[in-house]
Design a protein around this motif. Structure first.
Motif, PDB file in Angstrom:
ATOM      1  N   UNK A  25      54.310  59.045  66.514  1.00  0.00           N
ATOM      2  CA  UNK A  25      55.527  58.466  67.107  1.00  0.00           C
ATOM      3  C   UNK A  25      55.357  58.278  68.612  1.00  0.00           C
ATOM      4  N   UNK A  26      54.802  59.299  69.280  1.00  0.00           N
ATOM      5  CA  UNK A  26      54.560  59.169  70.722  1.00  0.00           C
ATOM      6  C   UNK A  26      53.548  58.087  71.038  1.00  0.00           C
ATOM      7  N   UNK A  27      52.520  57.985  70.199  1.00  0.00           N
ATOM      8  CA  UNK A  27      51.510  56.947  70.400  1.00  0.00           C
ATOM      9  C   UNK A  27      52.102  55.554  70.240  1.00  0.00           C
ATOM     10  N   UNK A  28      53.017  55.398  69.309  1.00  0.00           N
ATOM     11  CA  UNK A  28      53.680  54.099  69.136  1.00  0.00           C
ATOM     12  C   UNK A  28      54.519  53.734  70.360  1.00  0.00           C
ATOM     13  N   UNK A  29      55.146  54.737  70.959  1.00  0.00           N
ATOM     14  CA  UNK A  29      55.975  54.474  72.131  1.00  0.00           C
ATOM     15  C   UNK A  29      55.131  54.034  73.332  1.00  0.00           C
ATOM     16  N   UNK A  30      53.937  54.634  73.495  1.00  0.00           N
ATOM     17  CA  UNK A  30      53.119  54.290  74.661  1.00  0.00           C
ATOM     18  C   UNK A  30      52.110  53.192  74.360  1.00  0.00           C
ATOM     19  N   UNK A  31      52.064  52.717  73.114  1.00  0.00           N
ATOM     20  CA  UNK A  31      51.100  51.674  72.764  1.00  0.00           C
ATOM     21  C   UNK A  31      51.277  50.387  73.572  1.00  0.00           C
ATOM     22  N   UNK A  32      52.515  49.938  73.879  1.00  0.00           N
ATOM     23  CA  UNK A  32      52.618  48.741  74.745  1.00  0.00           C
ATOM     24  C   UNK A  32      51.968  48.945  76.102  1.00  0.00           C
ATOM     25  N   UNK A  33      52.118  50.161  76.651  1.00  0.00           N
ATOM     26  CA  UNK A  33      51.485  50.435  77.957  1.00  0.00           C
ATOM     27  C   UNK A  33      49.972  50.437  77.818  1.00  0.00           C
ATOM     28  N   UNK A  34      49.452  51.017  76.712  1.00  0.00           N
ATOM     29  CA  UNK A  34      48.005  51.063  76.512  1.00  0.00           C
ATOM     30  C   UNK A  34      47.432  49.657  76.392  1.00  0.00           C
ATOM     31  N   UNK A  35      48.108  48.814  75.600  1.00  0.00           N
ATOM     32  CA  UNK A  35      47.657  47.430  75.432  1.00  0.00           C
ATOM     33  C   UNK A  35      47.703  46.694  76.767  1.00  0.00           C
ATOM     34  N   UNK A  36      48.806  46.868  77.496  1.00  0.00           N
ATOM     35  CA  UNK A  36      48.933  46.208  78.796  1.00  0.00           C
ATOM     36  C   UNK A  36      47.891  46.685  79.786  1.00  0.00           C
ATOM     37  N   UNK A  37      47.602  48.001  79.790  1.00  0.00           N
ATOM     38  CA  UNK A  37      46.595  48.541  80.702  1.00  0.00           C
ATOM     39  C   UNK A  37      45.210  47.988  80.382  1.00  0.00           C
ATOM     40  N   UNK A  38      44.857  47.957  79.091  1.00  0.00           N
ATOM     41  CA  UNK A  38      43.544  47.449  78.708  1.00  0.00           C
ATOM     42  C   UNK A  38      43.399  45.963  78.999  1.00  0.00           C
ATOM     43  N   UNK A  39      44.477  45.199  78.781  1.00  0.00           N
ATOM     44  CA  UNK A  39      44.398  43.741  78.922  1.00  0.00           C
ATOM     45  C   UNK A  39      44.510  43.288  80.370  1.00  0.00           C
ATOM     46  N   UNK A  40      45.354  43.965  81.153  1.00  0.00           N
ATOM     47  CA  UNK A  40      45.658  43.466  82.489  1.00  0.00           C
ATOM     48  C   UNK A  40      45.101  44.327  83.620  1.00  0.00           C
ATOM     49  N   UNK A  41      44.515  45.480  83.302  1.00  0.00           N
ATOM     50  CA  UNK A  41      43.941  46.340  84.343  1.00  0.00           C
ATOM     51  C   UNK A  41      42.477  46.653  84.043  1.00  0.00           C
ATOM     52  N   UNK A  42      42.222  47.254  82.896  1.00  0.00           N
ATOM     53  CA  UNK A  42      40.864  47.708  82.588  1.00  0.00           C
ATOM     54  C   UNK A  42      39.884  46.545  82.460  1.00  0.00           C
ATOM     55  N   UNK A  43      40.232  45.537  81.652  1.00  0.00           N
ATOM     56  CA  UNK A  43      39.309  44.421  81.457  1.00  0.00           C
ATOM     57  C   UNK A  43      39.103  43.605  82.730  1.00  0.00           C
ATOM     58  N   UNK A  44      40.176  43.229  83.476  1.00  0.00           N
ATOM     59  CA  UNK A  44      39.932  42.515  84.741  1.00  0.00           C
ATOM     60  C   UNK A  44      39.095  43.321  85.733  1.00  0.00           C
ATOM     61  N   UNK A  45      39.302  44.648  85.763  1.00  0.00           N
ATOM     62  CA  UNK A  45      38.500  45.476  86.664  1.00  0.00           C
ATOM     63  C   UNK A  45      37.035  45.467  86.255  1.00  0.00           C
ATOM     64  N   UNK A  46      36.783  45.607  84.953  1.00  0.00           N
ATOM     65  CA  UNK A  46      35.404  45.550  84.462  1.00  0.00           C
ATOM     66  C   UNK A  46      34.782  44.188  84.772  1.00  0.00           C
ATOM     67  N   UNK A  47      35.548  43.118  84.559  1.00  0.00           N
ATOM     68  CA  UNK A  47      35.032  41.767  84.792  1.00  0.00           C
ATOM     69  C   UNK A  47      34.714  41.555  86.262  1.00  0.00           C
ATOM     70  N   UNK A  48      35.571  42.067  87.132  1.00  0.00           N
ATOM     71  CA  UNK A  48      35.335  41.927  88.574  1.00  0.00           C
ATOM     72  C   UNK A  48      34.083  42.669  89.003  1.00  0.00           C
ATOM     73  N   UNK A  49      33.918  43.901  88.508  1.00  0.00           N
ATOM     74  CA  UNK A  49      32.725  44.681  88.857  1.00  0.00           C
ATOM     75  C   UNK A  49      31.471  43.993  88.340  1.00  0.00           C
ATOM     76  N   UNK A  50      31.524  43.490  87.114  1.00  0.00           N
ATOM     77  CA  UNK A  50      30.375  42.802  86.540  1.00  0.00           C
ATOM     78  C   UNK A  50      30.016  41.551  87.336  1.00  0.00           C
ATOM     79  N   UNK A  51      31.024  40.754  87.716  1.00  0.00           N
ATOM     80  CA  UNK A  51      30.769  39.517  88.448  1.00  0.00           C
ATOM     81  C   UNK A  51      30.242  39.788  89.853  1.00  0.00           C
ATOM     82  N   UNK A  52      30.597  40.944  90.426  1.00  0.00           N
ATOM     83  CA  UNK A  52      30.151  41.242  91.792  1.00  0.00           C
ATOM     84  C   UNK A  52      28.632  41.415  91.875  1.00  0.00           C
ATOM     85  N   UNK A  53      27.982  41.703  90.761  1.00  0.00           N
ATOM     86  CA  UNK A  53      26.531  41.860  90.743  1.00  0.00           C
ATOM     87  C   UNK A  53      25.814  40.596  90.272  1.00  0.00           C
TER      88      UNK A  53
END
Length: 284
Positions: A8-36
């Motif tokens: 139940x708790x995981x379902x409540x925070x799942x929108x935040x997890x999806x948003x973090x992975x899509x809009x923070x984690x992946x762009x950060x990884x992409x930026x670091x990768x492109x910098x090299x």
């Protein structure tokens, strides 16, 4: 039952997890990768990446001087601005917390930057010079009549412009400190008044200790706010590098990484200073 509650708790925070992975984690990884990499875009091949290691960072720090100069200016300016903004915000928040006539109008006046901080209005103000304070010629002439010395007149105008900018930057910190002031129990002030404490002693012994924990929050906000402000020249350098044929997205990504690292250093230094002061107060 424990597993059910966990799901139940995981379902409540799942929108935040999806948003973090899509809009923070992946762009950060992409930026670091492109910098090299050297990044190219072809109409037929799409995005192409050429691994160059630390070449972009070496070029930024050792060859091109525009970012290094602006980063030094930003570092020193932020170190000077943050304590001034915090002190100014506390003073204005204490004034707005007083029960006097017209308080609602003054609160609206100081919180106006929050309302127009984003959106088309902010964009148009930046494009048409609204973010720079240009005094009317009549005001300049009036100051010149009082102070004939031109250098002193320009100094007064420069100080006035700086005060306006500091008030603009202080909008959200004022709101944070005002919320903290309103949560202080009034009976504490009444007890201190009965004991004969002066206003100065009341501020240092009651007001400041209650709002001091929020100083660290304000420090983080101010650094991030100044770093991402519309008129910050470093943001302009990063945006222009994306469309520069000799730099492109890989170079701009390296700039972003270095700029983020600089912000982390600033926040760490200022946080350490405020935390050490707090600890020294607690020991004393």
């Amino acid at each position: 039952m424990r597993q059910k509650r966990g799901l139940t708790g995981l379902c409540f925070i799942s929108p935040w997890i999806v948003g973090f992975l899509a809009f923070v984690a992946y762009p950060l990884y992409k930026t670091i990768f492109m910098s090299f990499n050297n990044v190219y875009y072809g109409n037929k091949t799409g995005w192409e990446y050429e691994w160059i290691g630390l070449e972009n960072f070496r070029r930024i720090l050792l060859e091109d001087i525009d970012f290094v100069i602006e980063a030094q200016d930003f570092f020193l300016t932020t170190l000077l601005y943050v304590p001034v903004i915090i002190a100014l915000s506390i003073i204005i928040a204490m004034l707005l917390n007083q029960k006097v006539k017209g308080t609602a109008f003054f609160r609206l006046l100081f919180f106006l930057p929050i309302i127009i901080l984003n959106g088309e209005l902010m964009k148009n103000m930046s494009e048409y010079g609204g973010m720079s304070i240009n005094l009317n010629e009549m005001i300049v002439d009036g100051i010149s009549m009082i102070v004939p010395n031109k250098s002193i007149t320009m100094g007064i105008i420069l100080i006035f412009n700086m005060i306006i900018q500091l008030l603009w930057y202080s909008a959200v910190p004022i709101l944070i400190f005002l919320a903290a002031l309103q949560k202080i129990d009034r009976s504490v002030y009444e007890a201190s008044a009965i004991d004969g404490a002066s206003s100065w002693s009341t501020f240092w012994k009651i007001t400041l200790p209650n709002i001091y924990p929020l100083v660290s929050v304000v420090v983080i906000f101010i650094v991030v706010f100044l770093a991402n402000f519309e008129t910050n020249p470093i943001n302009k350098i990063i945006m222009e590098s994306k469309y520069d044929g000799s730099r492109r997205e890989g170079y701009a990504s390296a700039l972003s990484i270095l700029y983020s690292f600089l912000q982390v250093i600033l926040i760490s230094i200022l946080y350490f200073i405020t935390k050490s002061r707090k600890n020294s107060k607690e020991v004393s």
